[in-house]
Design a protein around this motif. Structure first.
Motif, mmCIF file in Angstrom:
data_model
loop_
_atom_site.group_PDB
_atom_site.id
_atom_site.type_symbol
_atom_site.label_atom_id
_atom_site.label_comp_id
_atom_site.label_asym_id
_atom_site.label_seq_id
_atom_site.Cartn_x
_atom_site.Cartn_y
_atom_site.Cartn_z
ATOM 1 N N PRO A 153 0.801 -1.229 0.000
ATOM 2 C CA PRO A 153 0.000 0.000 0.000
ATOM 3 C C PRO A 153 0.834 1.279 0.000
ATOM 4 C CG PRO A 153 -0.824 -1.537 1.653
ATOM 5 C CD PRO A 153 0.467 -2.105 1.124
ATOM 6 N N ALA A 154 1.999 1.258 0.645
ATOM 7 C CA ALA A 154 2.851 2.454 0.667
ATOM 8 C C ALA A 154 3.354 2.770 -0.739
ATOM 9 C CB ALA A 154 4.023 2.259 1.619
ATOM 10 N N TYR A 155 3.701 1.743 -1.503
ATOM 11 C CA TYR A 155 4.173 1.958 -2.868
ATOM 12 C C TYR A 155 3.025 2.362 -3.793
ATOM 13 C CZ TYR A 155 8.534 -0.242 -1.349
ATOM 14 O OH TYR A 155 9.690 -0.549 -0.696
ATOM 15 N N ILE A 156 1.829 1.831 -3.532
ATOM 16 C CA ILE A 156 0.665 2.233 -4.335
ATOM 17 C C ILE A 156 0.428 3.730 -4.169
ATOM 18 C CG2 ILE A 156 -1.845 2.020 -4.566
ATOM 19 C CD1 ILE A 156 -1.499 -0.961 -3.760
ATOM 20 N N ALA A 157 0.485 4.211 -2.940
ATOM 21 C CA ALA A 157 0.288 5.641 -2.686
ATOM 22 C C ALA A 157 1.403 6.464 -3.336
ATOM 23 C CB ALA A 157 0.235 5.903 -1.176
ATOM 24 N N MET A 158 2.631 5.958 -3.293
ATOM 25 C CA MET A 158 3.762 6.642 -3.918
ATOM 26 C C MET A 158 3.551 6.723 -5.439
ATOM 27 S SD MET A 158 7.817 5.576 -3.633
ATOM 28 C CE MET A 158 7.603 5.080 -1.939
ATOM 29 N N ALA A 159 3.122 5.624 -6.039
ATOM 30 C CA ALA A 159 2.873 5.607 -7.484
ATOM 31 C C ALA A 159 1.770 6.588 -7.855
ATOM 32 C CB ALA A 159 2.505 4.190 -7.930
ATOM 33 N N GLU A 160 0.722 6.636 -7.040
ATOM 34 C CA GLU A 160 -0.369 7.573 -7.309
ATOM 35 C C GLU A 160 0.136 9.013 -7.296
ATOM 36 O OE1 GLU A 160 -4.882 8.703 -5.871
ATOM 37 O OE2 GLU A 160 -3.569 7.678 -4.455
ATOM 38 N N ARG A 161 0.969 9.360 -6.332
ATOM 39 C CA ARG A 161 1.522 10.719 -6.266
ATOM 40 C C ARG A 161 2.361 11.031 -7.505
ATOM 41 N NH1 ARG A 161 1.904 9.206 -0.864
ATOM 42 N NH2 ARG A 161 4.094 8.569 -1.036
ATOM 43 N N ARG A 162 3.148 10.051 -7.953
ATOM 44 C CA ARG A 162 4.010 10.280 -9.124
ATOM 45 C C ARG A 162 3.185 10.452 -10.401
ATOM 46 N NH1 ARG A 162 8.904 6.367 -9.527
ATOM 47 N NH2 ARG A 162 9.646 8.027 -10.901
ATOM 48 N N ILE A 163 2.129 9.659 -10.549
ATOM 49 C CA ILE A 163 1.273 9.773 -11.731
ATOM 50 C C ILE A 163 0.553 11.114 -11.724
ATOM 51 C CG2 ILE A 163 -0.766 8.840 -12.893
ATOM 52 C CD1 ILE A 163 0.179 6.061 -11.716
ATOM 53 N N ARG A 164 0.029 11.516 -10.573
ATOM 54 C CA ARG A 164 -0.680 12.798 -10.470
ATOM 55 C C ARG A 164 0.261 13.976 -10.683
ATOM 56 N NH1 ARG A 164 -5.690 11.717 -10.069
ATOM 57 N NH2 ARG A 164 -6.559 10.222 -8.619
ATOM 58 N N ALA A 165 1.546 13.822 -10.386
ATOM 59 C CA ALA A 165 2.517 14.891 -10.646
ATOM 60 C C ALA A 165 2.690 15.097 -12.152
ATOM 61 C CB ALA A 165 3.857 14.555 -10.005
ATOM 62 N N VAL A 166 2.542 14.033 -12.932
ATOM 63 C CA VAL A 166 2.632 14.131 -14.390
ATOM 64 C C VAL A 166 1.335 14.697 -14.950
ATOM 65 C CG1 VAL A 166 2.858 12.814 -16.538
ATOM 66 C CG2 VAL A 166 4.283 12.240 -14.569
ATOM 67 N N ASP A 167 0.191 14.187 -14.438
ATOM 68 C CA ASP A 167 -1.119 14.628 -14.919
ATOM 69 C C ASP A 167 -2.111 14.627 -13.755
ATOM 70 O OD1 ASP A 167 -3.554 15.140 -16.099
ATOM 71 O OD2 ASP A 167 -3.471 13.466 -17.497
ATOM 72 N N PRO A 168 -2.396 15.785 -13.186
ATOM 73 C CA PRO A 168 -3.322 15.862 -12.052
ATOM 74 C C PRO A 168 -4.726 15.356 -12.374
ATOM 75 C CG PRO A 168 -2.129 17.926 -12.306
ATOM 76 C CD PRO A 168 -1.818 17.087 -13.513
ATOM 77 N N THR A 169 -5.081 15.293 -13.646
ATOM 78 C CA THR A 169 -6.419 14.828 -14.022
ATOM 79 C C THR A 169 -6.455 13.339 -14.348
ATOM 80 O OG1 THR A 169 -6.108 15.336 -16.374
ATOM 81 C CG2 THR A 169 -6.944 17.113 -14.961
ATOM 82 N N ALA A 170 -5.321 12.646 -14.220
ATOM 83 C CA ALA A 170 -5.260 11.217 -14.558
ATOM 84 C C ALA A 170 -6.199 10.424 -13.654
ATOM 85 C CB ALA A 170 -3.839 10.696 -14.415
ATOM 86 N N THR A 171 -6.817 9.418 -14.220
ATOM 87 C CA THR A 171 -7.649 8.509 -13.445
ATOM 88 C C THR A 171 -6.740 7.473 -12.805
ATOM 89 O OG1 THR A 171 -9.491 8.795 -14.963
ATOM 90 C CG2 THR A 171 -9.542 6.841 -13.549
ATOM 91 N N VAL A 172 -6.714 7.454 -11.499
ATOM 92 C CA VAL A 172 -5.885 6.504 -10.762
ATOM 93 C C VAL A 172 -6.807 5.716 -9.857
ATOM 94 C CG1 VAL A 172 -3.989 6.221 -9.127
ATOM 95 C CG2 VAL A 172 -3.918 8.075 -10.823
ATOM 96 N N GLU A 173 -6.824 4.407 -10.042
ATOM 97 C CA GLU A 173 -7.649 3.546 -9.200
ATOM 98 C C GLU A 173 -6.738 2.669 -8.373
ATOM 99 O OE1 GLU A 173 -10.705 1.472 -11.354
ATOM 100 O OE2 GLU A 173 -11.022 3.179 -12.665
ATOM 101 N N LEU A 174 -6.915 2.718 -7.072
ATOM 102 C CA LEU A 174 -6.100 1.904 -6.181
ATOM 103 C C LEU A 174 -6.771 0.558 -5.954
ATOM 104 C CD1 LEU A 174 -5.166 4.630 -3.573
ATOM 105 C CD2 LEU A 174 -3.845 3.849 -5.541
ATOM 106 N N GLY A 175 -5.937 -0.456 -5.690
ATOM 107 C CA GLY A 175 -6.455 -1.798 -5.443
ATOM 108 C C GLY A 175 -7.264 -1.857 -4.167
ATOM 109 N N ASN A 176 -7.957 -2.979 -3.979
ATOM 110 C CA ASN A 176 -8.843 -3.121 -2.827
ATOM 111 C C ASN A 176 -8.160 -3.754 -1.618
ATOM 112 O OD1 ASN A 176 -8.615 -5.763 -3.589
ATOM 113 N ND2 ASN A 176 -10.762 -6.050 -4.111
ATOM 114 N N GLY A 177 -6.845 -3.889 -1.642
ATOM 115 C CA GLY A 177 -6.127 -4.392 -0.472
ATOM 116 C C GLY A 177 -6.119 -5.893 -0.317
#
Length: 112
Positions: free
Chosen positions: A77-101
Motif C-alpha cells: 500500500p505504501a508503494y501504491i500511494a507513492m505511485a499515485e503521487r508520481r502519476i498525479r505529478a505528471v497529470d493531475p487529471t489522470a484517473t488513478v484507481e487503487l487496489g482493494n487491499g
C-alpha cells in the motif's frame, strides 16, 4: 517492427542511462529513461502499458507522460500511494484507481 523510432534505431546490448534519484524510499527504483526507451520501442500513443510489479510507479508515470494508458499491479500500500503521487505529478487529471487491499495468495499450495 512498426512502432516507430526510438533514441537509437538499433539499440545495442548495453545501454548507458544515468540513474534517477527519488526522494521517497523504494528499494528498486530505476531510471525513467529506461522505462521511456522500452515504452517507446514497444507501444504507440493510446496503447496500454502493464507493469505487474509497479512499485513506486516509474513505468506508470512515464507511460502517462508519453500518452499511453497504464495498468499497474502492486501489493504494498505504501508503494501504491507513492505511485499515485508520481502519476498525479505528471497529470493531475489522470484517473488513478487503487487496489482493494487483497492479499496475495499462493499459486503452489494451500493458503493459511
Amino acid at each position: 517492427h512498426t512502432y516507430g523510432p526510438v533514441a537509437t534505431h538499433n539499440a545495442r546490448t548495453v545501454w548507458s542511462i544515468v540513474p534517477d534519484c527519488l526522494t521517497e524510499a523504494h528499494v528498486a527504483v530505476f531510471p525513467e529513461a529506461l522505462a521511456e526507451r522500452c515504452i517507446k520501442s514497444g507501444s504507440r500513443r493510446g496503447d496500454v502499458v502493464i507493469d505487474p510489479f509497479a512499485g513506486s510507479g516509474t513505468t506508470l508515470a512515464v507511460a502517462e507522460r508519453l500518452g499511453r494508458d497504464s495498468i499497474g499491479i502492486e501489493l504494498n500500500p505504501a508503494y501504491i500511494a507513492m505511485a499515485e503521487r508520481r502519476i498525479r505529478a505528471v497529470d493531475p487529471t489522470a484517473t488513478v484507481e487503487l487496489g482493494n487491499g487483497q492479499q496475495q495468495k499462493s499459486l503452489f499450495g494451500p493458503n493459511p
